[in-house]
Structure formats: structure tokens, C-alpha cells
Design an enzyme around this catalytic site. Structure first.
Site, PDB file in Angstrom:
ATOM      1  N   LEU A 239      38.783 -63.662 -45.069  1.00  0.00           N
ATOM      2  CA  LEU A 239      38.459 -64.923 -44.406  1.00  0.00           C
ATOM      3  C   LEU A 239      37.358 -64.670 -43.375  1.00  0.00           C
ATOM      4  O   LEU A 239      37.627 -64.482 -42.188  1.00  0.00           O
ATOM      5  CB  LEU A 239      39.699 -65.516 -43.746  1.00  0.00           C
ATOM      6  N   HIS A 240      36.127 -64.702 -43.847  1.00  0.00           N
ATOM      7  CA  HIS A 240      34.991 -64.349 -42.994  1.00  0.00           C
ATOM      8  C   HIS A 240      34.861 -65.282 -41.788  1.00  0.00           C
ATOM      9  O   HIS A 240      34.926 -64.855 -40.634  1.00  0.00           O
ATOM     10  CB  HIS A 240      33.693 -64.407 -43.811  1.00  0.00           C
TER      11      HIS A 240
END
Length: 318
Positions: A239-240
């Protein structure tokens, strides 16, 4: 203490989750949401921001579309990751409100000028809009407290062997931002690849009995498909973009180091590379706080706890 923020995004599954995470916390005051091309074409990313805000019943937040292409290059999109709409997976509502009749840069400048306190910019896509803002409104630089961005890597890239996608799409814009002198927090692949959501984490989210959590679970179901490719070596899906919001909310979850960061804008082999001087080899003054480590379990707990906020009282309050 509240922090005034402007989210500049290209939704995108992880952009959408970053937006949902931010709006769960009253300490973060969203002055505006602006969009750029990146994960999908500019019309789709703008529509996706409106759809997510409609889902959250937050039509009170002004939205504007930004640059339709990079400063000097042709647009590259990541439809192989995010699907045809840019938010494939859940059934999202159509927008219940319209964007502002001004550009992203004009909306950002307006909100920064009117803000009673310094503003933090949170770009989670290519940096085109931010570069245009900084270049055209130098008088507003003192009112920008910090730029907390998702982009770059001290190690390997994810779009080329050397470059992370957001920086690669518009390296000239990134060069302007990193040379601006405004404090920067860089959430690059070194830390975002540690922010993996596992199957069991998705089930924790799915067990939360509200429509926003269900939407996030379905976003993650789709996002996992691309990241299951064995070439990445991932167990889950990174989950950047939510790392930017997590750092604003709980910086103690992260390990960071102040470094000089330069952007490669010329090389055929390493175009878009973020050159991170971790060992102070260049003698140049640090221009970014670079995130390297993450308490993954704490990150997941923050996301899960934040999603519990979206009960009927929240969703019906406006």
C-alpha cells in the site's frame, strides 16, 4: 493540533485508500483534492476522486483536475495495475457533485493563500501539479509547511530497474520539487514495499460492518491480483500511497533519515531515478526526510482502526 492538507492524487487503488484513511481523522483538515494523470488517464482519475468523495459523503471538499500530461513528456499510465477504470473491483457510486471550474494549480494556490496556517501538500501521483504550483506561485512557498510525497526509491525501481513509477512519469517535475527548498518527506519503495497488506489483513477489514470498509476490502482484492506475480516476491500487496497519511498521523511507525535526493532527467538507462545520498558521499545538504523502515503491524492496525470510524453517524453527518 490540526494540520491543513491538500491531497494531489491519481486514483488508483492505493490513492483511494490514502484518501479514505486521511478523511477518517479530524486532525487532518482537507482543504482540497486535486488530481493528475498517472494510474489512469486524467479524466478517469478526476472522476475516481469524485466517486470516492461521493462514497464518503464529502462533497464539501473542493476538487479540481490538473495537468493532463507531464511537463515535457508523453503520458504513461499504469492501467495494467489499476484496471480499465483505475479503480476496478468495487461498485462505486457515480459522482454526486462536480469539480471546480478552475485548474488544480489555481485551486491549490487559492486554498494555500486563504489558509490560516501553513499547508502540507500530499502528492501521491506524478509531481506535475506540484511543480507547476511551485514554479508559478513562488510567493506561496513560505506558506507550504512540507511536501509529503509517495515516490522514488533509494534501491531498485518498480517501473524500470532504476525508477519508481511516479517519478518516472515526470522526472522534470520531480526535479523542480526536490530543488524547491521546501521540506520534503519521501515515502519511496524502500518503505512502501514493507507496507504489505496480507490476505488475513483484508479479512480483518472485510469484517468491519460498514460500506467503506467493504469498499476497501474489494479494492484490495483487485489490487492483490497484480502483486501476486512471483517476480515481485511479495506475500501481499504494498500500500504505497497510504504511507504518506500514516506518516502524518503516526510518524513513530517509521524509520527515517535526512538525505540529499537528486532526480535523473537525462540518462537512457536510469531516467527517473531518485539518487539518494544515504552515506553523505556528495557533500550536499539534505533536502528530504527519506523513509526506510516501517512497523507493518502498526500500519495495518492504523488502517483497520481508521476504517471503523466510518459508521452511519459519520456517513450521515453532512
Amino acid at each position: 493540533m490540526t494540520r491543513h492538507i491538500i491531497l494531489d492524487c491519481d486514483p488508483g487503488h492505493d490513492d483511494a485508500i490514502a484518501l479514505i484513511l486521511a478523511l477518517a481523522h479530524p486532525d487532518l483538515v482537507p482543504l482540497a483534492v486535486t488530481t493528475s494523470a498517472g494510474n489512469q488517464t486524467p479524466d478517469k482519475t478526476l472522476n475516481n476522486a469524485l466517486r470516492i468523495l461521493t462514497l464518503l459523503n464529502r462533497g464539501d471538499i473542493p476538487v479540481a483536475g490538473g495537468a493532463t500530461k507531464p511537463l515535457t513528456r508523453e503520458l504513461i499510465i499504469a492501467d495494467n495495475v489499476h484496471g480499465e477504470t483505475g479503480l476496478d473491483g468495487p461498485a462505486l457510486p457515480e459522482p454526486s457533485f462536480s469539480p471546480q471550474a478552475i485548474t488544480a494549480v489555481e485551486l491549490m494556490a487559492q486554498q494555500i493563500r486563504q489558509s490560516t496556517q501553513p499547508v502540507t501538500l500530499v502528492p501521491t501521483g506524478p509531481l506535475t501539479n506540484i511543480a507547476l504550483l511551485l514554479a508559478s506561485h513562488s510567493e506561496l512557498h513560505p506558506k507550504i509547511e512540507r511536501i509529503v510525497l509517495m515516490g522514488g526509491a533509494a534501491g531498485v525501481g518498480n517501473w524500470t530497474p532504476a525508477a519508481e513509477f511516479n517519478i518516472f512519469v515526470d522526472p522534470e517535475a520531480a526535479d523542480i520539487v526536490f530543488k524547491s527548498g521546501i521540506p520534503i518527506t519521501m515515502c519511496g519503495l524502500d518503505v512502501t514495499h514493507q507496507a504489505q497488506i496480507m490476505d488475513e489483513d483484508i479479512e480483518r477489514i472485510r469484517a468491519i460492518p460498514n460500506p467503506i470498509a467493504q469498499c476497501v476490502a474489494e479494492l484490495l482484492d483487485f489490487f492483490m491480483i497484480y502483486h501476486r506475480d512471483p517476480k515481485w516476491g511479495f506475500i501481499g500487496a504494498p500500500l504505497h500511497d497510504p504511507c504518506t497519511i500514516a506518516w502524518l498521523l503516526k510518524p513513530e511507525l517509521f524509520e527515517a533519515q535526512d538525505c540529499w535526493v537528486g532526480i535523473e532527467t537525462q540518462s537512457e538507462l536510469t531516467l527517473g531515478m531518485t539518487v539518494v545520498d544515504r552515506y553523505q558521499l556528495t557533500g550536499k545538504t539534505a533536502n528530504a526526510t527519506v523513509l526506510f523502515g516501517l512497523d507493518r503491524l502498526g500500519f495495518v492496525d492504523l488502517l483497520v482502526d481508521s476504517l471503523r470510524v466510518y459508521d452511519p453517524t459519520y456517513l450521515n453527518r453532512r
